[in-house]
Design an enzyme around this catalytic site. Sequence first.
Site, PDB file in Angstrom:
ATOM      1  N   TRP A   9       0.843  -1.201   0.000  1.00  0.00           N
ATOM      2  CA  TRP A   9       0.000   0.000   0.000  1.00  0.00           C
ATOM      3  C   TRP A   9       0.881   1.256   0.000  1.00  0.00           C
ATOM      4  O   TRP A   9       0.722   2.155  -0.843  1.00  0.00           O
ATOM      5  CB  TRP A   9      -0.925  -0.017   1.227  1.00  0.00           C
ATOM      6  CG  TRP A   9      -1.890   1.108   1.329  1.00  0.00           C
ATOM      7  CD1 TRP A   9      -2.159   2.059   0.371  1.00  0.00           C
ATOM      8  CD2 TRP A   9      -2.731   1.420   2.451  1.00  0.00           C
ATOM      9  NE1 TRP A   9      -3.119   2.927   0.827  1.00  0.00           N
ATOM     10  CE2 TRP A   9      -3.487   2.563   2.097  1.00  0.00           C
ATOM     11  CE3 TRP A   9      -2.937   0.848   3.702  1.00  0.00           C
ATOM     12  CZ2 TRP A   9      -4.418   3.149   2.976  1.00  0.00           C
ATOM     13  CZ3 TRP A   9      -3.869   1.421   4.567  1.00  0.00           C
ATOM     14  CH2 TRP A   9      -4.590   2.561   4.200  1.00  0.00           C
ATOM     15  N   TYR A  14      -4.442   1.111  -4.413  1.00  0.00           N
ATOM     16  CA  TYR A  14      -3.204   1.645  -3.818  1.00  0.00           C
ATOM     17  C   TYR A  14      -2.482   2.517  -4.859  1.00  0.00           C
ATOM     18  O   TYR A  14      -1.779   2.013  -5.738  1.00  0.00           O
ATOM     19  CB  TYR A  14      -2.267   0.520  -3.345  1.00  0.00           C
ATOM     20  CG  TYR A  14      -2.827  -0.365  -2.255  1.00  0.00           C
ATOM     21  CD1 TYR A  14      -3.898   0.035  -1.467  1.00  0.00           C
ATOM     22  CD2 TYR A  14      -2.269  -1.604  -1.991  1.00  0.00           C
ATOM     23  CE1 TYR A  14      -4.410  -0.782  -0.468  1.00  0.00           C
ATOM     24  CE2 TYR A  14      -2.775  -2.426  -0.982  1.00  0.00           C
ATOM     25  CZ  TYR A  14      -3.844  -2.007  -0.238  1.00  0.00           C
ATOM     26  OH  TYR A  14      -4.340  -2.821   0.749  1.00  0.00           O
ATOM     27  N   GLN A  49      -8.622 -11.500   4.658  1.00  0.00           N
ATOM     28  CA  GLN A  49      -7.604 -10.506   5.025  1.00  0.00           C
ATOM     29  C   GLN A  49      -8.218  -9.486   5.992  1.00  0.00           C
ATOM     30  O   GLN A  49      -8.791  -8.486   5.574  1.00  0.00           O
ATOM     31  CB  GLN A  49      -7.043  -9.809   3.777  1.00  0.00           C
ATOM     32  CG  GLN A  49      -5.863  -8.918   4.121  1.00  0.00           C
ATOM     33  CD  GLN A  49      -5.194  -8.243   2.947  1.00  0.00           C
ATOM     34  OE1 GLN A  49      -4.980  -7.044   2.971  1.00  0.00           O
ATOM     35  NE2 GLN A  49      -4.845  -8.989   1.916  1.00  0.00           N
ATOM     36  N   TYR A  82      -3.548  -7.984   7.840  1.00  0.00           N
ATOM     37  CA  TYR A  82      -2.882  -6.708   7.530  1.00  0.00           C
ATOM     38  C   TYR A  82      -2.673  -5.880   8.793  1.00  0.00           C
ATOM     39  O   TYR A  82      -3.307  -6.116   9.818  1.00  0.00           O
ATOM     40  CB  TYR A  82      -3.618  -5.934   6.447  1.00  0.00           C
ATOM     41  CG  TYR A  82      -4.953  -5.273   6.761  1.00  0.00           C
ATOM     42  CD1 TYR A  82      -5.018  -4.052   7.428  1.00  0.00           C
ATOM     43  CD2 TYR A  82      -6.148  -5.832   6.315  1.00  0.00           C
ATOM     44  CE1 TYR A  82      -6.233  -3.412   7.661  1.00  0.00           C
ATOM     45  CE2 TYR A  82      -7.371  -5.208   6.543  1.00  0.00           C
ATOM     46  CZ  TYR A  82      -7.401  -3.992   7.217  1.00  0.00           C
ATOM     47  OH  TYR A  82      -8.596  -3.359   7.440  1.00  0.00           O
ATOM     48  N   LEU A 128       2.246  -4.219  11.948  1.00  0.00           N
ATOM     49  CA  LEU A 128       3.016  -3.248  12.745  1.00  0.00           C
ATOM     50  C   LEU A 128       2.149  -2.080  13.198  1.00  0.00           C
ATOM     51  O   LEU A 128       2.658  -1.099  13.721  1.00  0.00           O
ATOM     52  CB  LEU A 128       4.204  -2.728  11.920  1.00  0.00           C
ATOM     53  CG  LEU A 128       5.233  -3.795  11.553  1.00  0.00           C
ATOM     54  CD1 LEU A 128       6.313  -3.204  10.642  1.00  0.00           C
ATOM     55  CD2 LEU A 128       5.878  -4.372  12.807  1.00  0.00           C
ATOM     56  N   ARG A 182      -1.743   8.576   8.851  1.00  0.00           N
ATOM     57  CA  ARG A 182      -1.530   8.585  10.297  1.00  0.00           C
ATOM     58  C   ARG A 182      -1.798   9.958  10.918  1.00  0.00           C
ATOM     59  O   ARG A 182      -1.929  10.080  12.130  1.00  0.00           O
ATOM     60  CB  ARG A 182      -0.118   8.068  10.601  1.00  0.00           C
ATOM     61  CG  ARG A 182      -0.044   6.566  10.326  1.00  0.00           C
ATOM     62  CD  ARG A 182       1.342   6.029  10.344  1.00  0.00           C
ATOM     63  NE  ARG A 182       2.142   6.506   9.215  1.00  0.00           N
ATOM     64  CZ  ARG A 182       3.343   6.032   8.911  1.00  0.00           C
ATOM     65  NH1 ARG A 182       3.879   5.084   9.636  1.00  0.00           N
ATOM     66  NH2 ARG A 182       4.018   6.497   7.873  1.00  0.00           N
TER      67      ARG A 182
HETATM   68  P1  NAP Z   1       1.942  -2.059   8.790  1.00  0.00           P
HETATM   69  O1  NAP Z   1       2.600  -3.217   8.153  1.00  0.00           O
HETATM   70  O2  NAP Z   1       1.330  -2.268  10.111  1.00  0.00           O
HETATM   71  O3  NAP Z   1       2.922  -0.812   8.897  1.00  0.00           O
HETATM   72  C1  NAP Z   1       3.590  -0.342   7.767  1.00  0.00           C
HETATM   73  C2  NAP Z   1       4.497   0.813   8.145  1.00  0.00           C
HETATM   74  O4  NAP Z   1       5.364   0.445   9.209  1.00  0.00           O
HETATM   75  C3  NAP Z   1       5.448   1.135   7.012  1.00  0.00           C
HETATM   76  O5  NAP Z   1       4.874   1.929   6.028  1.00  0.00           O
HETATM   77  C4  NAP Z   1       6.579   1.810   7.747  1.00  0.00           C
HETATM   78  O6  NAP Z   1       6.242   3.178   7.917  1.00  0.00           O
HETATM   79  C5  NAP Z   1       6.600   1.102   9.066  1.00  0.00           C
HETATM   80  N1  NAP Z   1       7.691   0.105   9.109  1.00  0.00           N
HETATM   81  C6  NAP Z   1       7.783  -1.051   8.419  1.00  0.00           C
HETATM   82  N2  NAP Z   1       8.924  -1.703   8.730  1.00  0.00           N
HETATM   83  C7  NAP Z   1       9.561  -0.945   9.626  1.00  0.00           C
HETATM   84  C8  NAP Z   1      10.782  -1.066  10.311  1.00  0.00           C
HETATM   85  N3  NAP Z   1      11.591  -2.119  10.147  1.00  0.00           N
HETATM   86  N4  NAP Z   1      11.123  -0.081  11.169  1.00  0.00           N
HETATM   87  C9  NAP Z   1      10.328   0.985  11.347  1.00  0.00           C
HETATM   88  N5  NAP Z   1       9.149   1.172  10.719  1.00  0.00           N
HETATM   89  C10 NAP Z   1       8.773   0.212   9.876  1.00  0.00           C
HETATM   90  O7  NAP Z   1       0.820  -1.401   7.926  1.00  0.00           O
HETATM   91  P2  NAP Z   1      -0.027  -1.467   6.696  1.00  0.00           P
HETATM   92  O8  NAP Z   1       0.767  -0.956   5.529  1.00  0.00           O
HETATM   93  O9  NAP Z   1      -1.288  -0.798   7.090  1.00  0.00           O
HETATM   94  O10 NAP Z   1      -0.352  -2.967   6.409  1.00  0.00           O
HETATM   95  C11 NAP Z   1       0.471  -3.757   5.607  1.00  0.00           C
HETATM   96  C12 NAP Z   1      -0.174  -4.116   4.298  1.00  0.00           C
HETATM   97  O11 NAP Z   1      -1.448  -4.727   4.525  1.00  0.00           O
HETATM   98  C13 NAP Z   1      -0.482  -2.991   3.318  1.00  0.00           C
HETATM   99  O12 NAP Z   1       0.643  -2.559   2.597  1.00  0.00           O
HETATM  100  C14 NAP Z   1      -1.516  -3.666   2.445  1.00  0.00           C
HETATM  101  O13 NAP Z   1      -0.907  -4.531   1.515  1.00  0.00           O
HETATM  102  C15 NAP Z   1      -2.328  -4.427   3.469  1.00  0.00           C
HETATM  103  N6  NAP Z   1      -3.505  -3.680   3.958  1.00  0.00           N
HETATM  104  C16 NAP Z   1      -4.715  -4.103   3.567  1.00  0.00           C
HETATM  105  C17 NAP Z   1      -5.875  -3.450   3.963  1.00  0.00           C
HETATM  106  C18 NAP Z   1      -7.192  -3.984   3.529  1.00  0.00           C
HETATM  107  O14 NAP Z   1      -8.216  -3.316   3.674  1.00  0.00           O
HETATM  108  N7  NAP Z   1      -7.220  -5.163   2.999  1.00  0.00           N
HETATM  109  C19 NAP Z   1      -5.805  -2.313   4.790  1.00  0.00           C
HETATM  110  C20 NAP Z   1      -4.559  -1.903   5.211  1.00  0.00           C
HETATM  111  C21 NAP Z   1      -3.420  -2.586   4.790  1.00  0.00           C
HETATM  112  P3  NAP Z   1       7.170   4.354   7.362  1.00  0.00           P
HETATM  113  O15 NAP Z   1       7.688   3.874   6.037  1.00  0.00           O
HETATM  114  O16 NAP Z   1       6.333   5.542   7.279  1.00  0.00           O
HETATM  115  O17 NAP Z   1       8.243   4.477   8.398  1.00  0.00           O
END
Ligand code: NAP
Length: 333
Positions: free
Chosen positions: A22, A58, A176, A204, A207, A228
Amino acid sequence: MMEFITLKSADLTVPRIGLGTWAIGGWMWGGTDEAEAIRTIHAALDRGIRLIDTAPVYGFGHSEEIVGRALAEYGQRDKIILATKAGLDWSGGGIRRNSAPERLRQELEDSLRRLQTDTIDLYQIHWPDEGTLFEETARTLEDMRHSGKIRAVGVSNFSPEQMDRLSSVVPIATAQPPYNLFERGIEADVAPYCVKHDIGMVTYGALCRGLLSGAMSADRKFEGDDLRQNDPKFQPPRFAQYLAAVERLDQFARERFDRRVIHLALRWLIDQPGVVTALWGARRPDQLEPVDAIFGWSLTGADQAEIDRILTETVTDPVGPEFMAPPESRPSA
Ligand code: NAP
């Protein structure tokens, strides 16, 4: 070393960690750097993260295009599980749920083109659309499966009752939902349903949008359209409770496992019943470095109880991920 699991519900073997793209699409994450995004996808694949999750919405095609380019360069398409979604429509300006057959058929062709592939391994309905008869959506997905353009059907953000309706016509391989240490609403209904029906959960928000990475601080500034800025967890005074929880969890991870909170959050997640893959949202290769240290250990019941105690003591005013939901559609007659 990456762990893998074979789904009971479909002929798919998936890694326990998948890459969420995303943020790579830029939209709602303050923009994207394409070359960096492609390096991130390649780094993920090198680390055994061989499930890539994307969606048309996305970046309005941009994430899928970047994923398509990265995969075309990398090769080994048959060793990668490519997951995308359908059912969100942005043609009228805002985002609206739309799982009508003609919309899904159009989206599939667009996704195949952007992803530069003949088949999508996991095709997920992004959000339930009560404005379309579920049977029509399901029959369209079943046709797609028979044509070979998709290999398995998944859903996202569906309730058990909605999964019941869809699965009366087409088998559901995966669900998901949002799930992480701070967002556990699905434990009441979706998770037990998935366990009972052998539906693998590809979760999803592992983190919690970076909160559980351990790298978040109270003075972090979010750029451009970063979601955020409006995420209720990141607003004072509640933000301080979540940061305090992260600090206590980090201390526990260090003392008990010689690991950090980011490892604890992911290990906890993939140890929960029904979870097959945890999606990890990353947009820089270095963000994936902690992945290897998630494997080769696990949590006992006592560890899980200690984690729950820390959460109860620190997060006294919890809030869920509901702010992310697009507007509901009106039920079809
Ligand atoms: P997440 O995995 O909980 O958090 C992602 C954010 O965490 C990254 O953008 C990054 O932020 C930070 N991060 C990642 N690795 C890190 C590290 N090693 N150290 C520090 N910060 C770190 O959030 P998410 O993107 O919401 O969820 C993951 C995926 O799930 C999405 O990309 C998408 O594919 C899917 N998703 C699906 C839905 C749905 O409705 N189906 C909704 C939400 C998400 P920064 O880059 O800003 O630092």
